[in-house]
Design an enzyme around this catalytic site. Structure first.
Site, PDB file in Angstrom:
ATOM      1  N   LYS A 107       0.847  -1.190   0.000  1.00  0.00           N
ATOM      2  CA  LYS A 107       0.000   0.000   0.000  1.00  0.00           C
ATOM      3  C   LYS A 107       0.887   1.246   0.000  1.00  0.00           C
ATOM      4  O   LYS A 107       1.973   1.250   0.596  1.00  0.00           O
ATOM      5  CB  LYS A 107      -0.886  -0.012   1.236  1.00  0.00           C
ATOM      6  CG  LYS A 107      -1.944   1.066   1.244  1.00  0.00           C
ATOM      7  CD  LYS A 107      -2.879   0.872   2.425  1.00  0.00           C
ATOM      8  CE  LYS A 107      -3.930   1.941   2.492  1.00  0.00           C
ATOM      9  NZ  LYS A 107      -4.850   1.738   3.618  1.00  0.00           N
ATOM     10  N   SER A 142      -9.714   1.362   3.035  1.00  0.00           N
ATOM     11  CA  SER A 142      -8.857   2.059   2.113  1.00  0.00           C
ATOM     12  C   SER A 142      -7.759   1.182   1.522  1.00  0.00           C
ATOM     13  O   SER A 142      -7.041   1.645   0.627  1.00  0.00           O
ATOM     14  CB  SER A 142      -8.212   3.254   2.820  1.00  0.00           C
ATOM     15  OG  SER A 142      -7.378   2.786   3.871  1.00  0.00           O
ATOM     16  N   SER A 166     -10.115  -1.162   7.182  1.00  0.00           N
ATOM     17  CA  SER A 166      -9.490  -0.929   5.878  1.00  0.00           C
ATOM     18  C   SER A 166      -8.821  -2.154   5.267  1.00  0.00           C
ATOM     19  O   SER A 166      -8.433  -2.122   4.094  1.00  0.00           O
ATOM     20  CB  SER A 166      -8.445   0.183   5.983  1.00  0.00           C
ATOM     21  OG  SER A 166      -9.088   1.416   6.126  1.00  0.00           O
TER      22      SER A 166
END
Ligand SMILES: *[C@@H]1O[C@H](CO)[C@@H](O)[C@H](O)[C@H]1NC(C)=O
Ligand SMILES: *[C@@H]1O[C@H](CO)[C@@H](O)[C@H](O)[C@H]1NC(C)=O
Length: 202
Positions: A107, A142, A166
């Site tokens: 990420k 996310s 997330s």
């Protein structure tokens, strides 16, 4: 639009080393491959790190224009893979862990010590990530890039972060296994923080 900012993920990082000097991939099944199968491929000579990285770079080039899961690939990934192959061939295997030579997508809020930019998606807010199974359905966030990339076989392993749902939500929406480690069990070094009471990498 705050949600979209962190929905943009991922940078490819080729990890270190084991080494086989083999070039044929006949019979190796890349799709849905596990780390165990990758390591047995390295051992039995049906796979090299370089071939694995090339496979994923090709998948990313073909699918990412639709999925928008990957922001950057490490320009040194192939060189790192070649080094891993050389290390494996030269018998340094004992020093190598199970992720040696396995490329991983991270990420974009996780810093790396290489040429990748870690922007937490700030630069690309206008792109919208797609669920690879049903592109009109939200991939959730996310850590959506991490989940989408795993679902679409853009890498065997991806890392995301979770503060509140997330990892769990995108894993569920993209039909992949997501592991949210207990807070504090995995290192958060280099992760752009939200709150130390809840942030975790998985
Ligand atoms: C090597 O290992 C991989 C992964 O387990 C397997 O798919 C492949 O068939 C094996 N190849 C040979 C030649 O044993
Ligand atoms: C990092 O960002 C700069 C500026 O946008 C860009 O030129 C460079 O290619 C990026 N690095 C990678 C690895 O994509």
């Amino acid at each position: 639009m705050a949600q979209l900012r962190l929905q943009l993920v991922a940078a490819i990082v080729a990890v270190a080393a084991l080494g086989g000097a083999c070039s044929a991939t006949a019979g190796f099944e890349f799709n849905e491959v596990t780390v165990d199968a990758i390591q047995s491929g390295f051992k039995n000579g049906s796979l090299t790190s370089k071939q694995l990285v090339l496979f994923y770079l090709d998948r990313i080039a073909r699918l990412n224009p639709l999925l928008h899961a990957v922001i950057e690939v490490n320009p040194d990934a192939l060189a790192q893979a070649a080094r891993a192959d050389a290390e494996r061939a030269s018998g340094h295997r004992r020093r190598c862990g199970p992720l040696h030579g396995v490329p991983i997508l991270l990420k974009d809020n996780i810093a790396t010590r290489d040429r990748l930019n870690t922007t937490a998606g700030q630069v690309f807010v206008e792109l919208s990530m797609k669920n690879p199974y049903v592109r009109s359905v939200t991939p959730c966030g996310s850590s959506s890039g991490s989940a989408v990339a795993a679902a679409a076989n853009l890498a065997a392993v991806t890392l995301g972060t979770e503060t509140d749902g997330s990892i769990l939500c995108p894993a569920s929406m993209n039909s992949v296994v997501g592991i949210k480690p207990t807070v504090g069990l995995t290192s958060r070094a280099g992760v752009i923080p939200i709150t130390p009471r809840q942030d975790t990498v998985g």
